[in-house]
Design a protein around this motif. Structure first.
Motif: not given
Length: 440
Positions: A180-181, A203-213
């Motif tokens: 989750g970091n 890009e994947m980390a940013e997308e996952l972060s956006l998805l979680v948000k």
């Protein structure tokens, strides 16, 4: 041990280097040996001719000194029938019988044996050389090979480490990402496949972060959207328990409770519909129909809303048949037209245009002359629960799911939806649909 990518790459590269050098050494040695034998035989032929020529006027000892001085060969004469500690007996027998023996295996035992007659005696002429280029070559090649292998191994270990290092860092970042970091990323300036992999990871980390948000916002918004009408219903239900209420108050409270219940029902249906669309659980029911006629019918059903605001509806629609899901597309036009009505001022105008680009492509324009949408908000209007009327018109109601559902429906039909808006100058939605079956 060999599960490590670093060890496997290093062992593989070193193995390739060693094998390559051994093959090169073997091939080089083979060709050099053949050439070496040819050169030696030519030299021996010269030495033999020189000995035969000198036998006419010199003793064997004198010839021996001359040959050693001129050609740097050592020669010995073994009389017929005698043996020698330096030459095998069977080899001597072959020489005595008239055969030439060339023992050119690299090493100190290299020699050439020739049958010869000296001073009337038959025997074996044994020719050796103090320095053997062949053995020196093998020693040099062997030394060069091991030095090359050592240097190559060091270089390979360094290169392998540079290859594996970013992969190791990405692995560590992936583990942190799984925990989750989403700030755990690895930056690199490399432009090769590793660099591309790193960019994809970021890009994947940013997308996952956006998805979680988005998920957190979605849960928060759903809770809020449900909590508001539920609180209202509970409040007015308690109010109905008071006996002092007049019949008029009772009817008004019941009307509010009914309105809020319907709001909850619509919200539940919209959330369920959006979930089905987003997760591919909705099967399109295709049929062929006139898209311009469908939009006219939607406008007719919306007549009470736009006539109340005294809006003028301007139409410019080309006739176009499309193969699509009729019910889903009707939701698109209902949502976009109702939004245009909501945000249009009194006595305003709404423009609806259907443009046939070609036999397989159509564009639908729905434009209002309302307050428009600020540029920084335009990219958010398709986000679930985002309301484009926030802070501008509290009287305009909605749950913020309409445009999200519209976007999903258009995407299911492999189409696109665009927004053109300028704050204060109205908004235009452009829906582009592809159609494989067109009927003029």
């Amino acid at each position: 041990m060999f599960k490590s990518l670093y060890v496997r790459l290093a062992v593989t590269f070193v193995g390739i280097v060693v094998l390559s050098f051994l093959i090169a050494l073997s091939v080089t040695s083979h060709f050099y040996k053949n050439r070496f034998e040819e050169v030696i035989k030519d030299e021996i032929s010269d030495v033999t001719q020189s000995i035969e020529a000198q036998l006419q006027y010199a003793t064997f000892n004198e010839i021996k000194e001359n040959i050693q001085l001129i050609y740097r060969y050592q020669i010995d004469f073994i009389q017929y029938g005698k043996s020698s500690n330096k030459i095998p007996k069977d080899e001597l027998e072959k020489i005595y019988s008239g055969k030439e023996i060339y023992n050119l295996t690299p090493g100190p035992d290299m020699y050439i044996g020739l049958p010869i007659t000296i001073e009337g005696e038959k025997g074996a002429l044994i020719i050796k050389k103090k320095e053997f280029e062949m053995s020196m070559l093998f020693e040099s090649l062997s030394t060069i090979t091991w030095i090359a292998i050592l240097i190559g191994t060091i270089i390979i270990l360094i290169i392998t480490k540079s290859i594996v290092y970013p992969v190791k860092k990405l692995t560590e970042a992936t583990k942190q990402l799984a925990q989750g970091n989403f700030d755990a990323t690895y930056q690199t300036k490399r432009k090769d496949e590793i660099g591309q992999l790193t960019e994809s990871f970021i890009e994947m980390a940013e997308e996952l972060s956006l998805l979680v948000k988005m998920r957190e916002d979605f849960v928060s918004n759903v809770s809020h959207e449900f909590q508001t009408p539920i609180t209202s219903i509970l409040g007015f239900t308690k109010a109905l328990q008071h006996k002092q209420l007049t019949e008029e108050q009772r009817k008004r409270y019941l009307s509010i409770i009914r309105s809020e219940s319907e709001r909850l029902s619509y919200l539940s249906k919209d959330i369920l519909r959006l979930s089905h669309l987003q997760h591919g659980q909705y099967q399109l029911v295709l049929s062929t129909f006139s898209i311009d006629e469908q939009i006219r019918k939607v406008l007719i059903t919306q007549e009470p809303q736009w006539s109340t605001k005294n809006l003028n509806i301007s139409l410019d629609m080309e006739h176009f048949f499309i193969e699509a899901d009729k019910n889903l597309l009707q939701q698109v036009w209902v949502n976009l037209i109702s939004n245009a009505i909501k945000f249009s001022p009194e006595n305003g105008e709404i423009y609806v245009r259907v443009k046939k680009v070609n036999r397989d492509k159509v564009e639908v324009f729905i434009q209002d002359l309302g307050p428009g949408i600020p540029e920084d908000e335009q990219k958010l209007i398709f986000t679930p629960f985002y309301k484009i009327d926030q802070g501008r018109d509290a009287a305009v109601k909605g749950n913020g799911l309409g445009l999200t559902i519209v976007q999903q429906i258009v995407a299911l039909h492999h189409g696109t939806i665009q927004i053109v808006s300028e704050y204060g100058n109205g908004t235009t939605f452009i829906v582009t649909l592809l159609n494989k079956l067109s009927i003029d």
